[in-house]
Design an enzyme around this catalytic site. Structure first.
Site, mmCIF file in Angstrom:
data_model
loop_
_atom_site.group_PDB
_atom_site.id
_atom_site.type_symbol
_atom_site.label_atom_id
_atom_site.label_comp_id
_atom_site.label_asym_id
_atom_site.label_seq_id
_atom_site.Cartn_x
_atom_site.Cartn_y
_atom_site.Cartn_z
ATOM 1 N N ASP A 1 0.870 -1.172 0.000
ATOM 2 C CA ASP A 1 0.000 0.000 0.000
ATOM 3 C C ASP A 1 0.917 1.236 0.000
ATOM 4 O O ASP A 1 2.149 1.126 0.097
ATOM 5 C CB ASP A 1 -0.965 -0.014 1.197
ATOM 6 C CG ASP A 1 -2.220 0.813 0.890
ATOM 7 O OD1 ASP A 1 -2.176 1.668 -0.016
ATOM 8 O OD2 ASP A 1 -3.253 0.612 1.558
HETATM 9 C C1 BGC Z 1 -5.145 3.115 0.199
HETATM 10 C C2 BGC Z 1 -5.366 2.113 -0.910
HETATM 11 C C3 BGC Z 1 -5.245 2.773 -2.247
HETATM 12 C C4 BGC Z 1 -3.886 3.417 -2.346
HETATM 13 C C5 BGC Z 1 -3.623 4.071 -3.684
HETATM 14 C C6 BGC Z 1 -3.904 3.931 -0.017
HETATM 15 O O1 BGC Z 1 -3.844 4.986 0.872
HETATM 16 O O2 BGC Z 1 -5.078 2.429 1.423
HETATM 17 O O3 BGC Z 1 -6.624 1.517 -0.755
HETATM 18 O O4 BGC Z 1 -5.432 1.823 -3.262
HETATM 19 O O5 BGC Z 1 -3.794 4.419 -1.334
HETATM 20 O O6 BGC Z 1 -4.382 5.184 -3.885
#
Ligand code: BGC
Length: 764
Positions: free
Chosen positions: A287
């Site tokens: 993530d």
């Molecule tokens: C979130 C994810 C997301 C990623 C990219 C993160 O902060 O937890 O769910 O896909 O950002 O935007």
């Protein structure tokens, strides 16, 4: 004919490829192709394929990536996310295809969570349709639109089981049930990826957040999660595994720790469970900046964390740039074996190959296609239908709804005019300006015999600090400068002139989703005061809720005439609300998450255990599992939802009461539409095993059927049950069934069930 950009780029790729000794990809076996390519890659280029940067329209995390173009040129990037539109995507892809040494195409990721430009209801709402086929179709539409806009990878589905509505991200998932969550996860993977990922209208899916993110303590985002392995296997892991079984191409590791090790660097999770036990063949991405964050978790320096993550099985680094910074050095020191880097790189290249990127790096994206395929009238029509199906009618005393098409309606509350909020969080490329507000939609639908009066009555939130926090994340709340009292006074005067009041209350979209935990789940104070004042007028009040999570609504339930939960209904949400209010659509949504009476009951979920001292309803019995100040039960249970008609159920009939081995049980109920309108009912099947080697839930959902009945119509609904449906994880974490007594429960929701008991032995 003049060659277009695409022809030139593809041609140059083919020339480059043949110069490098590569055969054109389309007819080549993937292993040979990828091995050939790997053979020509430097270590830096391999590490580059493990690096994902964010650029473009949105910043979805705390850090923005820099020097993206330079990284593309020197081959130190696998792809980017948050960038779309054919022109932008083509520009960057052309850079990769024309100027990087090996001309490896880029991935273009994006959080296409509930639609791309045709924004559907938020995922929690979609789940309330209990309709995997339509959810699959929504993912298909999203894939079609996003791929036309140059995206080839979506960070969806989010399948985290959540039992705690304080956690704002409950809005992004399917709710609290693993079985339904698993079906929806699979539907979404199928919808995005289709049956042939090389087709230019598909997206590579990414199931997230692996794992247990929905179980963060106290519902506070990014917090610690901790539970027994048995609970993980029994309830939380199911939907991720279902997505893997459906062939999801990528997995995102979660921010939280799992058994004391951040998921990002958790080898048991990312390799032992995901690859060895479940057989996952795609790649794992972190993530946002999660490798860097391992340091704050207490795992040591970023260099060390990069090593841990790589060795754990994390193939791609999202935004941390820890892999590009440290893997070369770690490889030289033999701390990170090159073989692992190569394996991770292979997985990423394979995903690109499967997407058909080596054959067509642009996947047919272009302005014309985007123009033709995005936000079409058919897509909008579908979004409207889906939104209406996602609404849950929670109360309807004296048939207050549907509204009559005559008389005076007072439409009060801060959300009636909001178009931005309709879209909900993670609304991708959605443009709220193409939405119609509830106020406008109701005006359009009401007809000449109805007069609509309007008063705002309250601000969405009054707390200035909260207001600033929300606005800094794009909430766009422009508060009315009048005092609370003034606004309420106007609303009460308006209500007094009306036959019925429709109060559109709830949350700003920015009050749920990521980094949007709440410790109190009531309506914001000003809205609550407004509602109380309006109810006091004695007029029937229809509460139309917009929110991204269960709210605590005991007062509202006791005092409003009707309550319609509309979540954040998407780009057509306003029209869908009008459709349901005026009875063009008879509500059919059913909750997939329990609504607590107060926050003290949380976590609250239907598939809980009995305990050794269950509360059986007698308040005079002291030593039992209960609260002194509130019932144990939810205000609105899992599976619950009303209709403008009513349904009755017969007792459950079983084909036999004693079964053995692989025999099949047929359980049947007769369901009758006892009201005056046609309507859809969701007939739910739950199974209980009262005695087993490990304690079991009081009941587990194991099936459901949606049936549409005309007034007076009766239908026999049968479920075929085999031993497969009896399986659970025992204390050795073996998934199997145990002989014994079983209770089959069928009914309209998890709390109103008709049951029948049987005995099932192992052999005949
Ligand atoms: C979130 C994810 C997301 C990623 C990219 C993160 O902060 O937890 O769910 O896909 O950002 O935007």
């Amino acid at each position: 004919m003049k060659p277009n950009h695409f022809t030139i780029v593809l041609f140059s790729w083919l020339v480059a490829a043949s110069l490098c000794g590569q055969t054109p990809p389309t007819n080549t076996n993937m292993d040979a192709f990828v091995s050939g390519l790997l053979g020509r890659m430097t270590l830096e280029e391999k590490i580059g394929q493990l690096n994902l940067l964010s650029t473009g329209f949105d910043v979805t995390g705390p850090v923005a990536s820099k020097n993206v173009e330079a990284n593309v040129r020197n081959g130190s990037i696998a792809g980017v996310f948050n960038l779309y539109t054919p022109a932008r995507v083509r520009k960057l892809q052309e850079l990769a295809m024309g100027h990087s040494r090996l001309r490896i195409p880029l991935l273009f990721g994006y959080d296409v969570i509930h639609g791309h430009k045709t924004i559907f209801p938020i995922p929690l709402a979609l789940a309330c349709t209990w309709n995997p086929e339509l959810i699959e179709k929504s993912a298909r539409v999203a894939a079609n639109e996003a791929s036309a806009d140059g995206v080839n990878w979506t960070f969806s589905p989010m399948v985290d089981i959540a039992r705690d509505p304080r956690w704002g991200r409950i809005a992004e998932g399917a709710g609290e049930d693993p079985y339904l969550g698993g079906l929806i996860a699979q539907a979404m993977v199928r919808g995005y990826q289709g049956d042939d990922l090389t087709r230019s209208n598909t997206l590579l899916a990414c199931v997230k957040h692996f794992a247990l993110y929905g179980a963060v303590e106290a519902g506070r985002d990014y917090n610690t999660a901790d539970m027994s392995r048995l609970t993980m296997y029994q309830y939380y892991l199911w939907p991720y595994q279902a997505a893997v079984d459906a062939g999801v191409g990528s997995v995102m590791a979660s921010f939280n720790e799992v058994e004391g090790v951040p998921a990002t660097g958790n080898r048991w999770l990312l390799t032992g469970l995901l690859r060895k036990q479940w057989g996952f063949k795609g790649f794992v991405v972190s993530d946002y900046t999660a490798i860097n964050e391992m340091t704050l978790h207490g795992m040591g320096s970023v260099e060390h964390d990069a090593e841990l993550a790589l060795k754990a099985g994390l193939d791609m680094d999202m935004v941390s740039e820890a892999y590009v910074k440290y893997l070369k050095k770690l490889a030289a020191e033999k701390a990170a074996p090159e073989a692992i880097i190569e394996t991770a790189c292979r997985r990423v290249l394979e995903a690109k190959y499967k997407l058909g990127l080596f054959a067509d790096p642009f996947r047919g994206c272009g302005e014309e296609r985007a123009e033709r395929e995005i936000l079409t009238p058919e897509n909008r029509k579908f979004a409207r239908d889906l939104a209406a199906r996602s609404f849950v009618l929670l109360k309807n005393a004296d048939q207050t709804l549907p509204l009559k098409r005559s008389g005076v309606i007072a439409l009060i509350g801060p959300l009636a005019e909001s178009r931005r909020d309709l879209l909900g969080s993670w609304s991708a490329a959605g443009d709220w300006k193409s939405a119609t507000s509830i106020l406008d939609a109701v005006k359009q639908a009401a007809g000449a015999e109805v007069s609509i009066l309007r008063a705002r009555g309250a601000n969405l939130v009054d707390d200035p600090v909260l207001l600033e926090t929300l606005n800094s994340s794009g909430a766009d709340i422009v508060p009315d400068q009048r005092s609370r009292q003034e606004m309420i006074k106007e609303a009460v005067a308006t209500a007094q002139k009306a036959d019925v009041v429709v109060a559109t209350l709830g949350e700003s979209f920015a009050m749920s989703g990521e980094a949007a935990s709440r410790s109190e789940l009531g309506l914001p104070k000003g809205q609550e005061e407004l509602l109380k004042a309006v109810v006091k007028t004695g007029k029937p009040v229809v509460l139309v809720l917009m929110n991204g999570r269960p709210l605590t609504l005991p007062w509202e339930e006791a005092h409003c005439s009707a309550i319609l939960e509309t979540w954040f209904g998407g780009i057509e949400g306003g029209h869908a609300v009008a459709d349901v209010l005026f009875g063009e659509y008879n509500p059919s949504g059913r909750l997939t998450t329990s609504f607590p009476r107060n926050t003290g009951q949380i976590p609250l979920y239907y598939n809980h255990k009995t305990t050794g001292r269950p509360y059986l309803g007698d308040p005079h019995v002291k030593y039992v599992s209960r609260y002194l100040d509130v019932a144990n039960s939810p205000l609105f249970p899992f599976g619950f939802g009303l209709s403008y008609t009513s349904f009755s159920y017969s007792k459950v009939r079983l084909s036999r009461r004693a079964l053995a081995g692989d025999q099949t049980l047929v359980a049947t109920v007769d369901v009758t539409n006892t009201g005056r309108r046609a309507g859809e009912e969701t007939v739910q099947l739950y199974i209980t095993q009262p005695v087993a080697s490990v304690t079991r839930s009081v009941e587990d959902l194991r099936g459901f059927q949606k049936i549409f009945l005309q007034p007076g119509e009766e239908r026999a609904v049968s479920f075929r049950i085999t031993a497969e449906d009896l399986k659970f994880y025992n204390s050795e974490l073996r998934y199997d069934w145990e002989p014994g007594d079983f209770v089959i429960r069928i009914g309209p929701d998890s709390s109103q069930l008709y049951s029948a008991t049987l005995h099932w032995t192992k052999s005949q």
